[in-house]
Design an enzyme around this catalytic site. Structure first.
Site, short mmCIF file in Angstrom:
data_model
loop_
_atom_site.label_atom_id
_atom_site.label_comp_id
_atom_site.label_asym_id
_atom_site.label_seq_id
_atom_site.Cartn_x
_atom_site.Cartn_y
_atom_site.Cartn_z
N CYS A 85 0.59 -1.65 -0.27
CA CYS A 85 0.05 0.10 0.03
C CYS A 85 1.29 1.09 0.51
CB CYS A 85 -0.96 0.15 1.32
SG CYS A 85 -2.37 1.24 1.37
N CYS A 94 -0.64 -0.16 9.66
CA CYS A 94 -1.09 -1.52 9.33
C CYS A 94 -0.07 -1.76 9.12
CB CYS A 94 -1.71 -0.47 8.01
SG CYS A 94 -2.19 -2.07 7.00
N CYS A 117 -20.23 1.97 7.41
CA CYS A 117 -19.51 1.80 8.01
C CYS A 117 -18.62 2.12 8.70
CB CYS A 117 -19.36 -0.12 7.99
SG CYS A 117 -17.91 -1.13 8.69
N CYS A 138 -17.18 -8.94 3.20
CA CYS A 138 -16.51 -7.68 3.93
C CYS A 138 -15.33 -7.96 2.28
CB CYS A 138 -15.93 -7.45 5.21
SG CYS A 138 -17.12 -6.97 6.43
N CYS A 146 -0.04 4.11 7.05
CA CYS A 146 -0.59 4.41 8.04
C CYS A 146 0.56 3.41 9.21
CB CYS A 146 -2.03 3.41 8.47
SG CYS A 146 -3.56 4.26 6.70
N CYS A 168 -20.28 -6.12 1.69
CA CYS A 168 -19.66 -4.67 2.41
C CYS A 168 -18.54 -4.20 1.30
CB CYS A 168 -19.00 -4.58 3.90
SG CYS A 168 -18.96 -2.99 4.94
N ARG A 189 -19.57 -3.79 16.41
CA ARG A 189 -18.78 -5.16 16.52
C ARG A 189 -17.57 -4.93 16.73
NH1 ARG A 189 -17.85 -4.43 10.67
NH2 ARG A 189 -20.02 -4.30 10.37
#
Length: 406
Positions: A65, A72, A202, A109, A69, A142, A272
Site C-alpha cells: 500500500c 497497518c 460502516c 467484507c 498508516c 460490504c 462490532r
C-alpha cells in the site's frame, strides 16, 4: 450521581450521554468492571436481544500500500512478513466468501489495500460482488477499498453492494500522528459519499495506539455524528515490522470499558468487535458479547484469528445465538428495506439525539446496572507484558492454497 443507571436510561431512549459521562466509563476501576458490563449489556439486549451477527473478511489484494498508516502491516515501508498478492479473481474471491457464509457469516467484507480504487478496480470488485450474490443472494456484501472518488459508491451499489467501510480510527486532533499521506477529512468525506449513495455506512476506530481517554471519546462522538449503521472497534495488533510494534497498552479490562463506552454513545447501532480481540481480550472475549452484537468470524486481513468453530462455541456457551440470514440486524427505526443493513434515513448519529431533537485494516484503514461514579482522573490499569505469542501472520485462506479459517 448514579452514573450507570443514568447511562442505561439514556441508552434506552437513544439519548446522547455527556462527554463527562463517557470519560467516566473509561475511568472506572477493575472492581466495578462487571457492573459496567451489566449496565451496557442492558442497552445491548434492549436493541439487539441476544443475537450475534457474524462477518467474514476477504482480503482481495494484500500488501504494497502507498499509504503510511502507522498501525497497518500493509503500509508503505512495512517490514512485516505478511502475504503479498495482487487482485484475486472474482471466482477466487467468491470461493473465499462462500467459506465464511457456510461457517455462519451473514456479511462478507471485501477489502483491498491501497489509497483508493481506480475505476478499473471498481469494475473488478463489482464483478466479485455479482459473483457472490449469484451464489447467495441473501448475503450482505460490504466493500472496503479506501478513499472513494465521485460516482464510485453509486457504482458499487448498482453492482449489489450493501455497505461500505471506512474507519475514522482515531480522533481528528491526533490523526496526523498516525498517518500523513491522507487526512481525517478525507476519511469523513468517503463515509459521507457512502451515505449519499444509499450504502449502509460502516466506520469505526482502533484502540491501543497510545491515545488518551479524551481521544477515544472524541472519535466515538465523531462517529455518532457521522451516523454509521455499524461501528467496528479494533484493538491494535502490534505487528513486527510496523511503527507501532511496541505499543502494548491494552488490558482485557480496558478493552471491555472501551466497548461499553461505545455502546452507551451508540446504543442502537451494530457495534462490532473487530481485529485484536483474541490478542487483547483473550479469555474475557465472552464478556464482550454482552456489549457488542457483532464479530468477525475466523481470520483477519493479515493476521490469524481464533478458529471459526471456537467462535461459534464461544457464542453458544455464553448464552447467545448466531443471527440468521433472514433476520434484520438493526432496530426497526434504523433498518433499511434493503436487507436490513440499516439506512441513513433516521439521521441522528448512532441513534437520534433525544436531548437535542426531541444517538481487520486495509483499503486505507479498515483493518471492535450499578451505582458507579468514578473520578475522571482515575488512571487506567498498567498494561501487562506484551503477548507477542498471540500475534500470528495469516498464512491460509485468500491468496494461498490452504483452506480458510471459517
Amino acid at each position: 450521581m448514579d452514573l450507570l443507571n443514568t447511562l442505561v436510561d439514556k441508552g434506552l431512549r437513544r439519548e446522547t450521554p455527556s462527554r463527562e459521562e463517557a470519560l467516566a466509563v473509561l475511568a472506572t476501576s477493575d472492581d466495578d468492571l462487571l457492573d459496567v458490563v451489566a449496565a451496557a449489556g442492558k442497552v445491548r439486549r434492549h436493541w439487539f436481544g441476544r443475537r450475534v451477527k457474524l462477518n467474514y473478511l476477504v482480503n482481495l489484494k494484500s500488501g504494497l500500500c502507498p499509504e503510511d498508516c502507522s498501525y497497518c502491516s500493509q503500509r508503505l515501508g512495512s517490514k512485516a512478513e505478511i502475504l503479498k498478492y495482487t487482485w484475486l479473481k472474482p471466482d477466487q474471491a467468491s470461493a473465499a466468501a462462500a467459506a465464511g457464509v457456510s461457517g455462519g457469516a451473514k456479511r462478507v467484507c471485501l477489502v483491498a489495500s491501497g489509497r483508493g480504487p481506480t475505476d478499473r478496480d471498481v469494475d473488478r470488485v463489482s464483478d466479485t460482488i455479482r459473483a457472490i450474490k449469484e451464489q447467495n443472494e441473501a448475503v450482505e456484501v460490504c466493500a472496503c477499498l479506501g478513499l472513494l472518488s465521485d460516482g464510485q459508491a453509486e457504482r458499487l451499489r448498482e453492482a449489489g453492494a450493501d455497505a461500505y467501510n471506512h474507519n475514522l480510527n482515531t480522533s481528528e486532533s491526533t490523526y496526523g500522528d498516525i498517518t500523513t499521506t491522507h487526512t481525517y477529512a478525507d476519511r469523513v468525506d468517503t463515509v459521507n459519499k457512502a451515505h449519499a449513495a444509499g450504502l449502509s455506512a460502516c466506520s469505526g476506530l482502533i484502540a491501543g495506539m497510545g491515545e488518551s481517554d479524551e481521544d477515544l471519546v472524541d472519535v466515538v462522538f465523531s462517529l455518532r455524528e457521522l451516523d454509521p449503521d455499524s461501528v467496528p472497534v479494533n484493538f491494535l495488533i502490534p505487528m513486527e515490522g510496523t511503527p507501532l510494534a511496541k505499543e502494548w497498552h491494552l488490558t482485557p479490562q480496558r478493552c471491555l470499558r472501551i466497548l461499553a463506552m461505545t455502546r452507551f454513545v451508540c446504543p442502537d447501532v451494530e457495534v462490532r468487535i473487530a481485529g485484536g480481540r483474541e490478542v487483547h481480550l483473550r479469555t474475557m472475549q465472552p464478556l464482550a458479547l454482552h456489549l457488542a452484537n457483532s464479530i468477525f468470524l475466523g481470520d483477519y486481513l493479515t493476521s490469524e484469528g481464533q478458529a471459526g468453530h471456537a467462535d461459534l462455541e464461544m457464542i453458544a456457551d455464553a448464552g447467545f445465538e448466531v443471527e440468521g440470514a433472514g433476520e434484520v440486524t438493526l432496530p426497526e427505526h434504523r433498518a433499511s428495506v434493503r436487507g436490513g443493513c440499516g439506512s441513513h434515513a433516521d439521521a441522528g448519529g448512532c441513534g437520534s439525539h433525544a436531548d437535542e431533537a426531541g444517538a481487520g485494516a486495509g483499503g486505507c484503514g479498515s483493518h471492535a446496572g450499578g451505582g458507579v461514579c468514578a473520578p475522571a482522573s482515575a488512571a487506567p490499569r498498567p498494561a501487562e507484558e506484551p503477548r507477542t505469542d498471540l500475534v500470528a501472520v495469516r498464512r491460509r485462506g485468500a491468496g494461498t492454497d490452504l483452506a480458510p479459517n471459517a
